[in-house]
Scaffold this motif. Structure first.
Motif, PDB file in Angstrom:
ATOM      1  N   LEU B  45     -44.674  33.750 -16.503  1.00 40.77           N
ATOM      2  CA  LEU B  45     -45.744  32.970 -15.878  1.00 40.77           C
ATOM      3  C   LEU B  45     -45.194  31.726 -15.177  1.00 40.77           C
ATOM      4  N   GLY B  46     -43.922  31.416 -15.437  1.00 40.88           N
ATOM      5  CA  GLY B  46     -43.307  30.248 -14.794  1.00 40.88           C
ATOM      6  C   GLY B  46     -43.870  28.924 -15.274  1.00 40.88           C
ATOM      7  N   THR B  47     -44.363  28.883 -16.514  1.00 43.09           N
ATOM      8  CA  THR B  47     -44.930  27.628 -17.016  1.00 43.09           C
ATOM      9  C   THR B  47     -44.906  27.617 -18.542  1.00 43.09           C
ATOM     10  N   ILE B  48     -44.913  26.421 -19.112  1.00 43.16           N
ATOM     11  CA  ILE B  48     -44.903  26.268 -20.568  1.00 43.16           C
ATOM     12  C   ILE B  48     -46.296  26.525 -21.135  1.00 43.16           C
ATOM     13  N   LEU B  49     -46.373  27.267 -22.233  1.00 44.48           N
ATOM     14  CA  LEU B  49     -47.653  27.515 -22.903  1.00 44.48           C
ATOM     15  C   LEU B  49     -47.747  26.756 -24.228  1.00 44.48           C
ATOM     16  N   VAL B  50     -46.594  26.588 -24.892  1.00 43.43           N
ATOM     17  CA  VAL B  50     -46.569  25.946 -26.206  1.00 43.43           C
ATOM     18  C   VAL B  50     -45.713  24.690 -26.117  1.00 43.43           C
ATOM     19  N   VAL B  51     -46.306  23.540 -26.499  1.00 38.41           N
ATOM     20  CA  VAL B  51     -45.522  22.318 -26.605  1.00 38.41           C
ATOM     21  C   VAL B  51     -44.890  22.316 -27.992  1.00 38.41           C
TER      22      VAL B  51
END
Lengths: 296, 296
Positions: B45-51
């Motif tokens: 997805l090219g993005t962070i989902l979990v910090v």
């Protein structure tokens, strides 16, 4: 340097009330006066302190400044009575775990309020933030099951609470006809307060040597947690002080008799020379000694 | 397009449990398997989902994906029984206000759980986020005192709760020797649940024509709120269902007799064709009809 305390009081009121309008009511000035004070301070510091929204929240610098104001007011309280006689009472912010709030803590709080005249603001203890909030000074003390040292604070052991694995007798008859077995424990619905609540898993492991992985209802309310057990929806670890009455009346029963587990509670309190904090610590220790289980 | 559902289930488990380790235990795989699934999805997805943190939290896209997974599982539940027979039970996330959780709601939840076999995850309703959480699908329904329309949801009136202005008889004798006057009301310590709690101010205004600005204890726990009144620390608006017993036993009294105020509760529920949601709404309406005051 002396900070602009009237402006800081405005920031703190906006944080507490959540809006400029309610902060203004609270301080007895107009919303535009509040807004000007906050803005002037933000301009002077060159940074935003209040994130405008519904409700307004603080930036991390905003929070640190509010915490500083709280601590200054706490220290001022020792001066106030000699300087002016009666004063607007100071408010202490304290984090308390939910089961303590629902059982022994109000007695300690009442003793403190009588002896100090201070007001109290509680936040419910939460896994992620209690230590941070102590470190930043946002709260001045906390009751928790966490003995970790926090910088700038001292930690005192208060005593222990017993928890019982309980549900309604009908639930136990339906889900545990052959007693507590691994299969029954992993099929019967179980309660969890929140994700830090490992009490059910700890009981299954320590008392029955079973790894717990059941269908779970998540109920972050002490009374809700009790009512869910009374309704026979699930079992969960109930503090003895709340479970005793329903057990005597036959509304609750233990999954397996006499298999309580114990949780140790700690008082973590800022190292700050303020008499109000000492009065609070004294009241908490005294009530904990009479209401919690004392090791030996 | 079909999303990578095993990876999404891993993300949802990390959110719920707060860590990769506990999520792995929960799903019966290794932490590194969880970590790989989450990372692969984030890279795709090219993005962070979990910090990553203590605990782990979701980014806003992470939260939207978890909400989507919840809704898909809810819709799947209708298929599951015909496809596979018994299935891992689906969990519905619901926001409920604290006083309902401590009184009538568990009966509705128990009826729902019996009829549906579903599990429930509660979050306590809060001012800022309940509508957002409904809108994003993070919760599928909410009990609140807020009648505002939420996009994608319908809102049903459930009934009313009466609140009484109460404290201990000793508190009332000390702070209100001449009854409820403006001066006494603004000097006697008062309870507030949280900053959205305007019940005390509403009672003072509607019942006595007084603007309330007293010293305040902030107690965000239904049982704590009750105990603080029982301890005679302050007065506050107590739900009749909790105050009735202590009043009959002489532990609590009203500040001025027969001056209750009423709060209307609403059920806001996602417009989603899932039989579990219909079963939940039916149970909530039935119990509300028998336990809350129905306007003619």
């Amino acid at each position: 340097m002396m900070l602009d305390y009237p402006a800081l009081a405005a920031v703190a009121a906006v944080m507490r009330e959540g809006s400029f309008e309610r902060a203004a009511e609270r301080l007895g000035v107009t919303p535009s006066a509040i807004s000007q004070r906050v803005k002037a301070l933000e301009e002077r510091l060159g940074t935003i302190l209040v994130v405008r929204g519904q409700p307004c929240t603080a930036t991390s610098l905003g929070r640190r400044l509010c915490a500083h104001v709280d601590q200054v007011q706490l220290l001022e309280a020792d001066l106030a009575s000699s300087l002016y006689g009666a004063e607007t009472p100071v408010t202490l912010k304290v984090a308390v775990n939910s089961d303590s709030m629902a059982s022994w803590f109000p007695e300690a709080a009442a003793e403190f309020a009588r002896n100090s005249g201070c007001m109290l603001e509680f936040i419910l203890e939460d896994e992620a933030h209690t230590a941070d909030r102590l470190r930043s000074g946002e709260v001045v003390a906390a009751v928790s099951a966490d003995p970790s040292a926090v910088q700038g604070c001292r930690t005192i052991e208060l005593g222990e609470i017993d928890y019982l694995a309980c549900s309604s007798p009908a639930f136990i008859a339906r889900h545990f006809p052959d007693g507590v077995t691994a299969q029954a424990l992993n099929q019967a619905p179980c309660l969890r307060f929140d994700r830090r609540d490992g009490l059910q898993a700890r009981w299954a492991r320590e008392r029955h040597g079973i790894d717990l992985d059941p269908p779970t209802h998540w109920v972050p309310s002490t009374l809700g947690f009790l009512h869910f057990a009374l309704e026979g929806m699930a079992w969960g670890m109930q503090p003895v002080v709340l479970a005793r009455g329903p057990i005597e009346r036959g509304q609750l029963a233990e999954l397996s008799p006499s298999t309580s587990i114990r949780v140790t509670l700690y008082w973590t309190v800022a190292r700050l020379q303020a008499s109000a904090l000492k009065t609070l610590t004294d009241a908490v220790r005294r009530v904990a000694r009479s209401r919690l289980i004392q090791p030996d």
